[in-house]
Design a protein around this motif. Structure first.
Motif, PDB file in Angstrom:
ATOM      1  N   ASP A   1       0.831  -1.200   0.000  1.00  0.00           N
ATOM      2  CA  ASP A   1       0.000   0.000   0.000  1.00  0.00           C
ATOM      3  C   ASP A   1       0.866   1.251   0.000  1.00  0.00           C
ATOM      4  N   ASN A   2       0.308   2.307  -0.564  1.00  0.00           N
ATOM      5  CA  ASN A   2       0.933   3.612  -0.399  1.00  0.00           C
ATOM      6  C   ASN A   2       0.570   4.138   0.992  1.00  0.00           C
ATOM      7  N   THR A   3       1.568   4.510   1.774  1.00  0.00           N
ATOM      8  CA  THR A   3       1.345   5.036   3.119  1.00  0.00           C
ATOM      9  C   THR A   3       2.126   6.332   3.289  1.00  0.00           C
ATOM     10  N   ALA A   4       1.928   6.961   4.425  1.00  0.00           N
ATOM     11  CA  ALA A   4       2.637   8.211   4.703  1.00  0.00           C
ATOM     12  C   ALA A   4       4.144   7.999   4.771  1.00  0.00           C
ATOM     13  N   SER A   5       4.567   6.795   5.132  1.00  0.00           N
ATOM     14  CA  SER A   5       5.992   6.535   5.298  1.00  0.00           C
ATOM     15  C   SER A   5       6.622   5.807   4.105  1.00  0.00           C
ATOM     16  N   GLN A   6       5.779   5.157   3.262  1.00  0.00           N
ATOM     17  CA  GLN A   6       6.301   4.404   2.122  1.00  0.00           C
ATOM     18  C   GLN A   6       5.477   4.729   0.883  1.00  0.00           C
ATOM     19  N   THR A   7       6.122   5.396  -0.088  1.00  0.00           N
ATOM     20  CA  THR A   7       5.430   5.760  -1.318  1.00  0.00           C
ATOM     21  C   THR A   7       5.425   4.577  -2.284  1.00  0.00           C
ATOM     22  N   ASN A   8       4.231   4.253  -2.789  1.00  0.00           N
ATOM     23  CA  ASN A   8       4.078   3.197  -3.791  1.00  0.00           C
ATOM     24  C   ASN A   8       3.093   3.683  -4.845  1.00  0.00           C
ATOM     25  N   ASN A   9       3.584   3.885  -6.050  1.00  0.00           N
ATOM     26  CA  ASN A   9       2.709   4.344  -7.113  1.00  0.00           C
ATOM     27  C   ASN A   9       3.246   3.942  -8.470  1.00  0.00           C
ATOM     28  N   MET A  10       2.428   4.124  -9.493  1.00  0.00           N
ATOM     29  CA  MET A  10       2.835   3.919 -10.878  1.00  0.00           C
ATOM     30  C   MET A  10       2.308   5.073 -11.710  1.00  0.00           C
ATOM     31  N   THR A  11       3.075   5.469 -12.712  1.00  0.00           N
ATOM     32  CA  THR A  11       2.691   6.550 -13.611  1.00  0.00           C
ATOM     33  C   THR A  11       2.497   5.982 -15.011  1.00  0.00           C
ATOM     34  N   PHE A  12       1.396   6.404 -15.655  1.00  0.00           N
ATOM     35  CA  PHE A  12       1.025   5.876 -16.967  1.00  0.00           C
ATOM     36  C   PHE A  12       0.836   7.012 -17.962  1.00  0.00           C
ATOM     37  N   LEU A  13       1.197   6.743 -19.193  1.00  0.00           N
ATOM     38  CA  LEU A  13       0.707   7.525 -20.317  1.00  0.00           C
ATOM     39  C   LEU A  13      -0.644   6.937 -20.719  1.00  0.00           C
ATOM     40  N   TYR A  14      -1.612   7.787 -21.033  1.00  0.00           N
ATOM     41  CA  TYR A  14      -2.910   7.273 -21.453  1.00  0.00           C
ATOM     42  C   TYR A  14      -3.383   8.012 -22.698  1.00  0.00           C
ATOM     43  N   ALA A  15      -4.218   7.341 -23.440  1.00  0.00           N
ATOM     44  CA  ALA A  15      -4.918   7.945 -24.575  1.00  0.00           C
ATOM     45  C   ALA A  15      -6.266   7.244 -24.691  1.00  0.00           C
ATOM     46  N   TYR A  16      -7.330   8.039 -24.789  1.00  0.00           N
ATOM     47  CA  TYR A  16      -8.652   7.431 -24.940  1.00  0.00           C
ATOM     48  C   TYR A  16      -9.565   8.334 -25.739  1.00  0.00           C
ATOM     49  N   GLN A  17     -10.574   7.707 -26.304  1.00  0.00           N
ATOM     50  CA  GLN A  17     -11.584   8.419 -27.088  1.00  0.00           C
ATOM     51  C   GLN A  17     -12.954   7.884 -26.715  1.00  0.00           C
TER      52      GLN A  17
END
Length: 671
Positions: free
Chosen positions: A638-654
């Motif tokens: 989990d992302n918590t105040a003490s441990q950052t956990n994330n992913m970044t995406f490029l997106y395209a939608y119509q």
């Protein structure tokens, strides 16, 4: 938080358990204080009683469909036939003190005409004795209006086609709680300007609606025209979605192929040429219902005036002549070419098949049929069987001979209903504490039925309006009227049909997708405190495969593509270039669906038939709702105040029907 005035409360606050005690003389302060304290107590008791009688509160947020932001609005509520006064809200609103299990309408309007009015139909939930319930309506999307104006021209001479009426309905119904006639009260209709030869209608700019217009202008049951290229043809209607309507300037149509009226003359005779006169013979089609067939005593022919371009069914119910029982008969009639009718039949000795064509000469066509004498077979054959969508999906069957029914002759069930039964839901469901059973169940529905036309025509339908889903009629235990005996023991028939899920009219927002590792915790804390047996949840914030969960508004997209470009795992950054391809392509969703059920890690999960069942049991998302999940991306906590956990995406939608392609980046934190 805004509250509507208390509803359906017939008595005033001071008429609860007993009358409030009026105090006028303040000379004895001790007595006055005691009486005031008594009144306060009585008022509080009265409020508690009202809560028990009116225990439901609904709440929601009025949201601009373009921006996703809360907007100022006027909200009013209708319970039964009674409207309450408008209240002014700043996006969020709450309406208290509503009765349980009651149909309501929430109407949203703009105090400044910033958006178009919209009605939301729903039903309040049930509540146990003494329970106060908060019922969420979620986001109530509204949109500003834009005028769509276009011409409808005949492609042959560019003349204007008049007499059309384009309509749409902006209302939203949560579940199947209203009739179609109630929805039609909120239809928005077009106007026609004869001077400019244009149709105009105000539509929501950022909500998905569809405009419909009948292609039968004169109401004679015949389609008068079709669109030139077929793009807007929708059975016997024109269909234009709101985005198309905003761009449309001219719609070209052409006249539908025209057919001459025909007089069909039918002779009904036996093998010896003896005519059967004045039988109960009738016709019907999808547009006009029952139509009469006359009898010409001079020619001994049954006469039907066929004036439709569609298929018509002619029915001859079973009859008795000279102590002989004759079968029902059915004749199906449609055009083959401009000179020939195509005729099929059943129930006669000399049935017409698909290849039979009858020539039309001077507007008249003639056929001869021979009724079939019924043999001693205890079972009676079905000549035709139809599920009539226009009549609440009723089952309509035409039998070769009269039938009678028994108490258990028919059932209607809805099947493939996803169901979750937790061990602590009830003491009578045979599911023990600590166990949750999931799977697909069947619900039996009450039906009404009737027999007509010498008891040869059966109609069975649900006693309530049907929602979308899978259904099955079961027919059993019928009686042969001629013999008085039940059909054979092996007689058993089923008719399955499906009601399609309504088109999703929600608004897809990229921020609605979520990243969850499904480990039963969020922000490091257990989502569910205990099992249904009250044992502490053993879930911990461990690393599990993270999934992207999509809302059901993904169904409104033409395409969606995601590429992971980076991730942060317990605070450690790493770049990525993982193209996960088309999530949606050409309107088709390429990822699988799942069911979400919040359960403790140590809860036992069984299917109704025993063993395990595939559900996502540890997400932070709403229970029971089907989301589309993509493949696991990475093992993350989990992302918590003490441990950052994330992913970044490029997106395209119509979005379907739009030309704009939305592109950007989004960072999703692990829930």
């Amino acid at each position: 938080m805004n509250n509507l005035s208390k509803m359906l409360i017939m008595s005033t606050t001071c008429l609860a358990l007993t009358a409030c005690l009026e105090v006028e003389d303040n000379s004895n302060n001790d007595v006055v204080a005691a009486l005031e304290e008594q009144n306060t107590l009585l008022e509080e008791q009265n409020k508690e009683l009202q809560k028990k009688d009116l225990p439901v509160s609904i709440y929601g947020m009025v949201v601009d469909a373009e921006t996703g932001e809360a907007v100022d609005a006027k909200v009013k509520l209708k319970i039964g036939p009674n409207w309450q006064d408008f209240i002014s809200v700043s996006g969020e609103f709450t309406i208290d003190d509503l009765p349980v299990n009651t149909n309501i309408i929430v109407q949203i309007e703009s105090p400044t005409n910033a958006f178009l009015p919209r009605a939301f139909f729903t039903k309040t939930t049930n509540a146990d004795a003494g329970q106060v319930v908060m019922q969420a309506l979620g986001d109530l999307n509204v949109s500003k209006g834009v005028q769509a104006s276009f011409s409808v021209l005949n492609a042959e001479d560019s003349s204007s086609v008049e007499g059309l009426e384009f309509t749409y309905n902006p209302s939203v119904a949560y579940g199947n709680y209203i009739s179609n006639s109630m929805l039609r009260n909120y239809d928005v209709k077009s106007t026609y300007n004869a001077e400019t030869q244009t149709y105009s209608i105000t539509i929501p700019e950022f909500l998905s609606v569809s405009l419909f217009a009948s292609k039968d202008i004169d109401g004679d049951g015949k389609v008068d025209f079709v669109t030139l290229d077929g793009d807007f043809d929708y059975s016997d209607k024109i269909k234009i979605n709101s985005l198309e309507a905003q761009k449309l300037t001219t719609l070209y149509v052409e006249e539908a192929e025209s057919y001459q009226p025909v007089q069909l003359r039918i002779s009904i005779a036996d093998n010896l040429g003896n005519d059967f006169t004045e039988l109960d013979f009738y016709a019907k089609d999808r547009y006009t219902g029952r139509m009469d067939i006359s009898y010409d005593a001079n020619t001994k022919e049954y006469v039907f005036d066929y004036q439709s371009s569609g298929e018509v069914e002619l029915f001859m119910p079973a009859f008795v002549v000279n102590d002989k029982n004759y079968s029902s008969g059915e004749i199906n009639l449609r055009w083959s070419t401009l000179e020939f009718l195509s005729i099929t039949s059943s129930g006669f000795d000399d049935n017409f098949n698909y290849y039979n064509r009858v020539e039309v000469i001077d507007g008249v066509a003639k056929i001869v049929v021979k009724p079939r004498e019924i043999n001693s077979n205890p079972n009676i054959s079905t000549l035709s069987s139809t599920v009539d969508e226009a009549d609440n999906y009723s089952l309509k069957r035409f039998y070769e001979a009269p039938i009678a029914t028994l108490e258990d002759s028919f059932t209607l069930e809805k099947y493939d209903i996803f169901t979750v039964i937790r061990g602590n839901d009830s003491n009578s469901d045979a599911v023990p504490n600590g166990v949750t059973r999931v799977g697909y169940t069947t619900q039996q529905l009450p039906v009404d039925y009737s027999l007509r036309y010498n008891d040869t025509f059966l109609s069975v339908k649900s006693s309530q309006v049907l929602d979308w889903g899978y259904y099955r009629y079961k027919i059993n235990n019928l009686v042969n009227r001629a013999t008085g005996e039940e059909f054979g023991s092996n007689y058993y028939q089923t008719v399955d049909f499906q009601i399609e899920k309504p088109e999703n009219t929600g608004i897809f927002r990229i921020n609605d997708i979520k990243l969850d590792n499904n480990n039963g915790t969020t922000n490091g804390n257990a989502i569910v405190a205990t099992t249904t047996a009250g044992i502490a949840n053993t879930a911990t914030n461990n690393r599990r495969s993270a999934y992207v969960y999509f809302p059901d508004t993904i169904e409104t997209l033409e395409f969606l593509r995601l590429t992971a470009i980076s991730k942060v795992t317990n605070g450690i950054y790493s770049s990525l270039n993982n193209d996960y391809g088309n999530i949606v392509l050409d309107g088709n969703i390429k990822v699988s669906s799942t069911r979400l059920v919040s359960l403790a890690e140590n809860e036992i999960v069984e299917s109704f038939s025993g063993g395990g069942y595939s559900v996502s049991r540890g997400t932070t998302l709403e229970d029971g709702k089907a989301y589309y999940s993509h493949f696991g991306y990475s093992y993350m906590s989990d992302n918590t105040a003490s441990q950052t956990n994330n992913m970044t995406f490029l997106y395209a939608y119509q979005v379907k029907g739009e030309t704009t392609v939305h592109e950007g980046t989004i960072t999703l934190y692990v829930l």
